[in-house]
Design an enzyme around this catalytic site. Structure first.
Site, PDB file in Angstrom:
ATOM      1  N   GLU A   1      18.102 -73.812  11.632  1.00 21.58           N
ATOM      2  CA  GLU A   1      17.747 -73.607   9.788  1.00 21.58           C
ATOM      3  C   GLU A   1      16.468 -73.508   9.731  1.00 21.58           C
ATOM      4  OE1 GLU A   1      22.439 -75.053   9.092  1.00 21.58           O
ATOM      5  OE2 GLU A   1      21.042 -75.159   7.730  1.00 21.58           O
TER       6      GLU A   1
ATOM      7  N   CYS B   1      17.334 -78.486   1.597  1.00 17.32           N
ATOM      8  CA  CYS B   1      17.007 -77.260   2.911  1.00 17.32           C
ATOM      9  C   CYS B   1      18.667 -77.136   3.385  1.00 17.32           C
ATOM     10  CB  CYS B   1      15.864 -77.545   3.347  1.00 17.32           C
ATOM     11  SG  CYS B   1      14.595 -78.385   2.398  1.00 17.32           S
TER      12      CYS B   1
END
Ligand code: SAH
Ligand code: SF4
Length: 384
Positions: free
Chosen positions: A104, A349
């Site tokens: 990611e 995040c």
């Protein structure tokens, strides 16, 4: 179908061009009978976010583009899912690597007209061996390290997407996506050096977040590149920290905090402690008092991030009043709250909403599930 499988297989064999050394690139052009200056043209193309594939390298003749495409992937990370949040200020990406594993990457824009800032949060490993129980990545275990090209190409991909979605180009890089960057030390050091020397970034605009890998911190000190260091503290007593960050059993609090302070003194910056606030676990008066003491003692700034719920965990971040209570208890320390809720991916995040979303599609080996691969949706927008 057979064709697709073959293409996938070929894809797996190709080393990304960012993982080919300068000497390797020179040898490649020589082997292809091309002049040495092609390498400079390649460097320029790799820096240009408008150039997204070999086909776009207009300075190269068509046949050369074809030959290079057969040998090397132009980008090590392919955007399998792209999601836009926060009114266009956050781009979350699930990226597929050459072997099908997924990572990611999150791109965040902070909109001040005079000082536009775009931060990309990169993954350094597929999964993570540290195993913090509140972290979705920790649950995967370590599948493999990312290569330098895979980390650097998350930054290139971020620039490409920033350009596509009208954001300012990347100004800051934070290693706060999947993985423990200091457990993939050679790669992290290489990436930081290349960001500074090849991309021209200030080391101060690069933040390495660590769960406390002491030899890694020592190595960063030895390298003398003054990146910003964030320590994921999460608990201020050894018993709780070993529970929340199992690596604490190897590198206990006192050692880690002293090392981080030493690093901060060397780089002339205040140390940062990350504190993922978990209701009923580390938001207690005892932890708050111990944290305030540690932060004052080691001159650290505290970043409180209310825990984002992960699937299968009973833990959660406290509500706003609970966060305020905790912050009030440590008020004598220097503290900032990073509110991740409602702002989707900001703050931690890869561990936040993007992670939760990604897991729905991820198989235990880290690849995407078949339905998602068979019917790829390259640009999935979501305005939630
Ligand atoms: N492995 C490194 C860097 C990646 S994790 C580290 O631990 O520092 C980046 C940050 O996200 C860490 O501070 C981590 O504690 C935080 N984090 C992980 N899971 C989270 C969750 N569920 N909610 C909020 N923050 C989380
Ligand atoms: Fe690994 Fe960081 Fe997650 Fe802990 S918080 S498991 S160190 S990625």
């Amino acid at each position: 179908m057979v064709m697709a499988d073959t293409a996938e297989h070929v894809q797996m064999q190709r080393l990304a061009i960012m993982d080919v050394s300068p000497a390797g690139r020179s040898a490649l052009f020589a082997e292809l009978g091309e002049p040495a200056w092609r390498e400079q043209q390649l460097r320029d193309a790799l820096k240009n976010p408008a150039v997204r594939s070999w086909d776009d390298v207009s300075s190269f003749p068509q046949d050369l583009r074809g030959k290079l495409a057969q040998r090397h992937a132009f980008l090590a990370v392919e955007a399998a899912k792209v999601r836009i949040d926060d009114g266009g200020r956050t781009i979350s990406v699930i990226g597929t690597l050459a072997d099908g594993k997924t990572i990611e990457t999150v791109v965040m824009h902070y909109g001040k007209a005079q000082h536009p800032r775009t931060t990309v949060c990169v993954s350094s490993q597929v999964g993570c061996a540290v195993g913090c129980p509140f972290c979705a990545t920790g649950r995967l275990g370590l599948m493999r390290h990312c290569t330098p090209g895979e980390v650097l190409d998350q930054v290139r991909l971020a620039d490409m997407l920033a350009r596509e979605y009208g954001m300012h180009p990347v100004t800051h890089v934070v290693f706060m996506g999947m993985g423990e960057p200091l457990a993939n030390l050679e790669t992290t050091v290489d990436v930081v050096k290349r960001l500074v020397h090849e991309r021209g970034m200030s080391a101060r605009h690069i933040t390495v977040s660590t769960s406390g890998v002491v030899p890694g911190i020592e190595r960063l000190m030895k390298e003398g590149i003054p990146v910003t260091l964030a320590l994921s503290l999460h608990a201020a007593t050894d018993d709780l920290r070993t529970r929340l960050v199992p690596l604490n059993a190897k590198y206990p609090l006192d050692l880690v905090c002293r090392k981080v302070e030493e690093y901060a003194a060397k780089t002339g910056r205040r140390a940062t402690y990350e504190w993922c606030l978990i209701e009923g676990i580390n938001d207690t008066p005892v932890q708050a008092a111990a944290l305030a003491k540690l932060a004052r003692q080691h001159h650290a700034h505290v970043n409180v991030i209310p825990m984002n719920r992960i699937e299968g965990s009973p833990w959660n971040g406290p509500d706003a009043a609970g966060v305020d209570r905790f912050v009030a208890r440590i008020e004598k320390a220097n503290v900032t709250v990073r509110n991740t809720r409602g702002q989707s991916t900001e703050g931690a995040c890869g561990q936040l909403r993007a992670t939760y979303e990604a897991r729905r599609f991820q198989l235990p080996d880290g690849t995407l599930s078949r339905p998602a691969r068979a019917k790829p949706s390259p640009r999935e927008q979501d305005s939630q």
